[in-house]
Design a protein around this motif. Structure first.
Motif, PDB file in Angstrom:
ATOM      1  N   ALA A   1     -16.434   4.537  -6.548  1.00 18.18           N
ATOM      2  CA  ALA A   1     -15.964   3.180  -6.282  1.00 18.18           C
ATOM      3  C   ALA A   1     -14.486   3.206  -5.881  1.00 18.18           C
ATOM      4  CB  ALA A   1     -16.154   2.301  -7.519  1.00 18.18           C
ATOM      5  N   TYR A   2     -14.157   2.385  -4.891  1.00 18.14           N
ATOM      6  CA  TYR A   2     -12.756   2.275  -4.455  1.00 18.14           C
ATOM      7  C   TYR A   2     -12.500   0.874  -3.935  1.00 18.14           C
ATOM      8  CZ  TYR A   2     -15.159   3.403  -0.063  1.00 18.14           C
ATOM      9  OH  TYR A   2     -16.033   3.420   0.995  1.00 18.14           O
ATOM     10  N   GLU A   3     -11.218   0.502  -3.914  1.00 16.36           N
ATOM     11  CA  GLU A   3     -10.849  -0.842  -3.487  1.00 16.36           C
ATOM     12  C   GLU A   3     -11.131  -1.028  -1.999  1.00 16.36           C
ATOM     13  OE1 GLU A   3      -6.780  -1.441  -4.494  1.00 16.36           O
ATOM     14  OE2 GLU A   3      -7.170  -1.627  -6.655  1.00 16.36           O
ATOM     15  N   THR A   4     -11.655  -2.199  -1.646  1.00 17.09           N
ATOM     16  CA  THR A   4     -11.970  -2.489  -0.248  1.00 17.09           C
ATOM     17  C   THR A   4     -10.712  -2.462   0.600  1.00 17.09           C
ATOM     18  OG1 THR A   4     -13.824  -3.862  -0.957  1.00 17.09           O
ATOM     19  CG2 THR A   4     -13.045  -4.158   1.301  1.00 17.09           C
ATOM     20  N   ARG A   5      -9.658  -3.040   0.095  1.00 16.33           N
ATOM     21  CA  ARG A   5      -8.380  -3.090   0.820  1.00 16.33           C
ATOM     22  C   ARG A   5      -7.463  -1.984   0.316  1.00 16.33           C
ATOM     23  NH1 ARG A   5     -10.643  -7.588  -0.218  1.00 16.33           N
ATOM     24  NH2 ARG A   5     -10.944  -9.226   1.367  1.00 16.33           N
ATOM     25  N   GLY A   6      -7.273  -0.976   1.132  1.00 14.76           N
ATOM     26  CA  GLY A   6      -6.386   0.127   0.783  1.00 14.76           C
ATOM     27  C   GLY A   6      -7.113   1.381   0.354  1.00 14.76           C
ATOM     28  N   GLY A   7      -8.331   1.246  -0.124  1.00 16.07           N
ATOM     29  CA  GLY A   7      -9.133   2.426  -0.469  1.00 16.07           C
ATOM     30  C   GLY A   7      -8.741   3.126  -1.754  1.00 16.07           C
ATOM     31  N   LYS A   8      -7.977   2.471  -2.639  1.00 14.98           N
ATOM     32  CA  LYS A   8      -7.548   3.111  -3.879  1.00 14.98           C
ATOM     33  C   LYS A   8      -8.749   3.417  -4.761  1.00 14.98           C
ATOM     34  CE  LYS A   8      -4.560   2.471  -7.914  1.00 14.98           C
ATOM     35  NZ  LYS A   8      -3.618   1.551  -8.614  1.00 14.98           N
ATOM     36  N   HIS A   9      -8.747   4.616  -5.347  1.00 12.06           N
ATOM     37  CA  HIS A   9      -9.851   5.036  -6.207  1.00 12.06           C
ATOM     38  C   HIS A   9      -9.947   4.148  -7.447  1.00 12.06           C
ATOM     39  CE1 HIS A   9     -11.779   7.480  -9.407  1.00 12.06           C
ATOM     40  NE2 HIS A   9     -12.552   7.899  -8.419  1.00 12.06           N
TER      41      HIS A   9
ATOM     42  N   GLY B   1     -22.613  -7.350 -14.708  1.00  8.59           N
ATOM     43  CA  GLY B   1     -21.730  -8.463 -14.357  1.00  8.59           C
ATOM     44  C   GLY B   1     -21.110  -8.383 -12.987  1.00  8.59           C
ATOM     45  N   ALA B   2     -21.442  -7.335 -12.228  1.00  7.95           N
ATOM     46  CA  ALA B   2     -20.901  -7.219 -10.875  1.00  7.95           C
ATOM     47  C   ALA B   2     -21.483  -8.312  -9.985  1.00  7.95           C
ATOM     48  CB  ALA B   2     -21.217  -5.841 -10.292  1.00  7.95           C
ATOM     49  N   LEU B   3     -20.668  -8.809  -9.064  1.00  7.06           N
ATOM     50  CA  LEU B   3     -21.107  -9.834  -8.110  1.00  7.06           C
ATOM     51  C   LEU B   3     -21.410  -9.130  -6.794  1.00  7.06           C
ATOM     52  CD1 LEU B   3     -18.316 -12.465  -8.929  1.00  7.06           C
ATOM     53  CD2 LEU B   3     -20.590 -12.235  -9.975  1.00  7.06           C
ATOM     54  N   LEU B   4     -22.692  -8.866  -6.548  1.00  2.00           N
ATOM     55  CA  LEU B   4     -23.086  -8.125  -5.357  1.00  2.00           C
ATOM     56  C   LEU B   4     -22.971  -9.007  -4.123  1.00  2.00           C
ATOM     57  CD1 LEU B   4     -26.234  -6.290  -6.780  1.00  2.00           C
ATOM     58  CD2 LEU B   4     -23.941  -5.347  -6.458  1.00  2.00           C
ATOM     59  N   VAL B   5     -22.237  -8.529  -3.128  1.00  2.00           N
ATOM     60  CA  VAL B   5     -22.065  -9.279  -1.882  1.00  2.00           C
ATOM     61  C   VAL B   5     -22.636  -8.473  -0.731  1.00  2.00           C
ATOM     62  CG1 VAL B   5     -20.026 -10.496  -2.737  1.00  2.00           C
ATOM     63  CG2 VAL B   5     -19.743  -8.327  -1.511  1.00  2.00           C
TER      64      VAL B   5
ATOM     65  N   SER C   1     -15.769  -8.392  -0.211  1.00  3.54           N
ATOM     66  CA  SER C   1     -15.797  -7.623  -1.458  1.00  3.54           C
ATOM     67  C   SER C   1     -14.406  -7.237  -1.928  1.00  3.54           C
ATOM     68  CB  SER C   1     -16.637  -6.351  -1.264  1.00  3.54           C
ATOM     69  OG  SER C   1     -16.006  -5.458  -0.363  1.00  3.54           O
ATOM     70  N   ASP C   2     -14.324  -6.988  -3.248  1.00  2.78           N
ATOM     71  CA  ASP C   2     -13.114  -6.418  -3.846  1.00  2.78           C
ATOM     72  C   ASP C   2     -13.227  -4.904  -3.926  1.00  2.78           C
ATOM     73  OD1 ASP C   2     -12.153  -9.054  -4.436  1.00  2.78           O
ATOM     74  OD2 ASP C   2     -13.440  -9.087  -6.216  1.00  2.78           O
ATOM     75  N   ILE C   3     -14.448  -4.437  -4.148  1.00  8.71           N
ATOM     76  CA  ILE C   3     -14.698  -3.016  -4.396  1.00  8.71           C
ATOM     77  C   ILE C   3     -15.932  -2.569  -3.608  1.00  8.71           C
ATOM     78  CG2 ILE C   3     -15.391  -1.324  -6.165  1.00  8.71           C
ATOM     79  CD1 ILE C   3     -13.861  -3.017  -8.202  1.00  8.71           C
ATOM     80  N   ILE C   4     -15.859  -1.358  -3.081  1.00  4.81           N
ATOM     81  CA  ILE C   4     -17.008  -0.722  -2.434  1.00  4.81           C
ATOM     82  C   ILE C   4     -17.512   0.380  -3.358  1.00  4.81           C
ATOM     83  CG2 ILE C   4     -17.814   0.644  -0.470  1.00  4.81           C
ATOM     84  CD1 ILE C   4     -15.601  -0.684   1.195  1.00  4.81           C
TER      85      ILE C   4
END
Length: 200
Positions: A153-161, A85-89, A95-98
């Protein structure tokens, strides 16, 4: 050339028949080796739960994935994310997540056993060397593939794990046996190969 001679030459060519040459390719990896590697990669990812990324915009980063045969493994991970279900961009900014992928191993080990006389070159005085063919009472050739991968995986904005998969491991094998050169069979757990064949 006399007409009779021309006819005789043509008849001789026809009687001799034609010659057909088959050209075989020699890829870096055999089909069996590629199947072993791709199957191990699929098995490494198949048991991983990626539902956490359902509905999330995910940028997949493969820059840390170093492997000689890595493209299929990378594609397998992307496929698993999409099915979850991930939306690959294609852009980090969208993105929301890297998600980063890395490879610990994606390769093949091999082992062989021979009971009999191996092939050898025997020197003959004034004639060089004569090749003696292999005489095998029993012979086995075994190949084992292993894939070890991991995801971060971590958040694109802020880098949170967000997520760590830990080691994802998959294996496959293909074993070939020959008895007195007449009875041969293969034991394999890769889907595209016969599990057991006799007399081939």
């Amino acid at each position: 050339i006399l007409p009779g001679a021309a006819a005789a030459a043509a008849a001789a060519l026809l009687a001799g028949g034609g010659c057909t040459q088959t050209i075989l390719t020699a890829p870096q990896r055999s089909a069996t080796e590629q199947l072993l590697l791709s199957t191990a990669a699929e098995r490494a990812i198949v048991s991983t739960n990626l539902s956490l990324f359902d509905g999330k915009k995910v940028f997949f980063d493969a820059s840390y994935f170093e492997s000689y045969d890595g493209k299929y493994a990378i594609g397998t991970i992307r496929d698993a994310l999409s099915r979850a279900g991930a939306l690959l961009v294609t852009s980090v900014t969208n993105s929301d997540i890297i998600i980063e992928a890395r490879s610990g191993v994606l390769s093949i080990d091999a082992a062989s056993t021979l009971i009999g006389v191996p092939s050898a070159a025997v020197p003959v005085p004034l004639a060089g060397a004569v090749s003696i063919p292999e005489l095998a009472l029993f012979k086995s050739q075994k190949q084992f593939s292993v894939a070890k991968m991991a995801l971060l995986a971590y958040e694109t904005r802020g880098g949170k794990h967000v997520y760590s998969s830990g080691p994802m491991i998959g294996k496959a094998h293909n074993h070939y046996y020959s008895i007195i050169g007449f009875i041969t069979f293969t034991s394999s757990d890769i889907p595209a190969k016969h599990r057991s064949t006799v007399g081939k």
